[in-house]
Scaffold this motif. Structure first.
Motif, PDB file in Angstrom:
ATOM      1  N   ALA A  31      10.096   4.936  12.721  1.00  7.89           N
ATOM      2  CA  ALA A  31      10.237   6.246  12.098  1.00  7.89           C
ATOM      3  C   ALA A  31       9.319   6.445  10.904  1.00  7.89           C
ATOM      4  O   ALA A  31       9.057   7.581  10.500  1.00  7.89           O
ATOM      5  CB  ALA A  31      11.687   6.460  11.670  1.00  7.89           C
ATOM      6  N   GLY A  32       8.816   5.369  10.318  1.00  6.90           N
ATOM      7  CA  GLY A  32       7.974   5.491   9.135  1.00  6.90           C
ATOM      8  C   GLY A  32       8.739   6.000   7.928  1.00  6.90           C
ATOM      9  O   GLY A  32       8.165   6.620   7.029  1.00  6.90           O
ATOM     10  N   LYS A  33      10.045   5.743   7.891  1.00  5.98           N
ATOM     11  CA  LYS A  33      10.884   6.263   6.814  1.00  5.98           C
ATOM     12  C   LYS A  33      11.066   5.276   5.662  1.00  5.98           C
ATOM     13  O   LYS A  33      11.551   5.646   4.602  1.00  5.98           O
ATOM     14  CB  LYS A  33      12.265   6.643   7.367  1.00  5.98           C
ATOM     15  N   SER A  34      10.704   4.034   5.883  1.00  2.00           N
ATOM     16  CA  SER A  34      10.770   3.054   4.801  1.00  2.00           C
ATOM     17  C   SER A  34       9.358   2.547   4.555  1.00  2.00           C
ATOM     18  O   SER A  34       8.383   3.210   4.898  1.00  2.00           O
ATOM     19  CB  SER A  34      11.736   1.922   5.169  1.00  2.00           C
ATOM     20  N   GLY A  35       9.223   1.394   4.007  1.00  2.00           N
ATOM     21  CA  GLY A  35       7.903   0.829   3.757  1.00  2.00           C
ATOM     22  C   GLY A  35       8.021  -0.660   3.539  1.00  2.00           C
ATOM     23  O   GLY A  35       9.134  -1.206   3.428  1.00  2.00           O
ATOM     24  N   TYR A  36       6.886  -1.323   3.470  1.00  2.00           N
ATOM     25  CA  TYR A  36       6.890  -2.774   3.323  1.00  2.00           C
ATOM     26  C   TYR A  36       7.638  -3.218   2.073  1.00  2.00           C
ATOM     27  O   TYR A  36       8.436  -4.155   2.111  1.00  2.00           O
ATOM     28  CB  TYR A  36       5.458  -3.299   3.288  1.00  2.00           C
ATOM     29  N   LEU A  37       7.400  -2.558   0.955  1.00  3.60           N
ATOM     30  CA  LEU A  37       8.034  -2.972  -0.295  1.00  3.60           C
ATOM     31  C   LEU A  37       9.550  -2.831  -0.221  1.00  3.60           C
ATOM     32  O   LEU A  37      10.286  -3.643  -0.787  1.00  3.60           O
ATOM     33  CB  LEU A  37       7.474  -2.167  -1.469  1.00  3.60           C
TER      34      LEU A  37
END
Length: 338
Positions: free
Chosen positions: A238-244
């Motif tokens: 979904a691209g709703k979070s991120g690596y960090l």
């Protein structure tokens, strides 16, 4: 032009795959500028010329992926330098019309293909593509289901297998599990004997569990980064979070894989590769071998295709709007009716 178009229609209806009658014109979905879905129209363009090592395919169905409307809106215009008009689409299901005599195909073969041309071209009556991005499909596979697999299925497979290094027993979290890529990812992860946690809207819980997910969380009620659990692989469809955000819930040696090509995540791909917890933004690569693996899973009953809705090619604008608005689960398919 009207006479040419009518002649082309008649020729197409009488087309014999064993006796090639070259056509010069075909119907296609085209757009002449970037913008909303309304820029899509039906036009008449030249049939692409097949070169040695390529296949000429009569398209029976395609499907719409988020990359299609993002390209149409101009979000990646720096990658497309060759002007207009453009024909969208990367997923192809159809029959081979022409190929080299020594090709592993013959006219009339039913195939699926994931177009490797950056500009797409699938939303048309005919396409050409290299041999190594197409695979034969069984007679038992409907064309509409075949059209839903190539890009989304390849993205899920390469994300988990190549970038995520999935293996039996690994704990996998799929964020955005009910969409086109996510639904394939659940099933592929289970095929690799992983333990799967699915994140999606609450209304899709039964859908994700039926596909094989071991656990489910409603994203509107739960922030997976605050659950106190850890995963070996987090696939953020979904691209709703991120690596960090994901890093603190990754196990040692864990991997975060995203399909969202934004600048921050691309940077993270570069700077985290030597770390014990890495982050990767993946871009799927067309591969006949991967299509064959997906077809094998389908034939074994391990890969179910869910279709959200079906539109004709001349309703491509409505199909794009459907995907842009957000599809609860499954794929939006286009059939070759102009």
């Amino acid at each position: 032009m009207n006479m040419q178009t009518e002649q082309r229609k008649q020729t197409t209806r009488q087309y014999n795959f064993a006796t090639i009658k070259p056509l010069k014109l075909m119907h296609a979905v085209v757009f002449d500028n970037y913008g909303g879905a309304s820029v899509l129209r039906t036009g008449v363009v030249e049939v692409p010329r097949r070169l040695p090592g390529q296949l000429l395919i009569h398209v029976e169905a395609s499907s719409v992926n988020p990359i299609d409307y993002r390209l149409r809106r101009g979000e990646l215009k720096g990658l497309l330098l060759f002007g207009f008009p453009r024909v969208p689409g990367y997923d192809v299901a159809g029959q081979i019309v022409d190929c080299d005599p020594d090709a592993p195909f013959k006219p009339g073969d039913r195939v699926m293909a994931y177009l490797n041309h950056l500009r797409g071209g699938a939303c048309a009556e005919f396409v050409v593509c290299p041999i190594d991005v197409a695979a034969k499909i069984p007679d038992t596979m409907p064309m509409q289901e075949a059209a839903a697999i190539p890009l989304a299925g390849t993205t899920a497979l390469q994300s988990l297998r190549d970038h995520g290094q999935i293996a039996p027993g690994k704990r996998v979290l799929i964020n955005g599990a009910s969409g086109g890529v996510g639904a394939f990812a659940i099933q592929i992860a289970k095929r690799y004997e992983a333990h799967v946690t699915a994140i999606a809207s609450g209304s899709n819980e039964d859908f994700c569990i039926d596909l094989g997910a071991d656990r489910f969380y409603d994203y509107s009620e739960v922030d997976y980064t605050n659950l106190g659990e850890q995963w070996d692989l987090i696939f953020d469809v979904a691209g709703k979070s991120g690596y960090l955000d994901a890093r603190r819930v990754l196990s040692e040696g864990g991997r975060y894989v995203s399909t969202e090509p934004n600048a921050i995540e691309m940077f993270m791909t570069v700077v985290t590769w030597p770390l014990s917890k890495s982050g990767t933004v993946m871009l799927a690569k067309p591969s006949a071998a991967d299509l064959r693996e997906l077809i094998e899973l389908y034939e074994l009953g391990k890969l179910k295709v869910t279709i959200d809705s079906v539109f004709s090619m001349n309703q491509a604008a409505d199909a794009h709007r459907r995907v842009e608005a957000g599809v609860d689960h499954g794929k939006v398919v286009l059939v070759n009716r102009f």
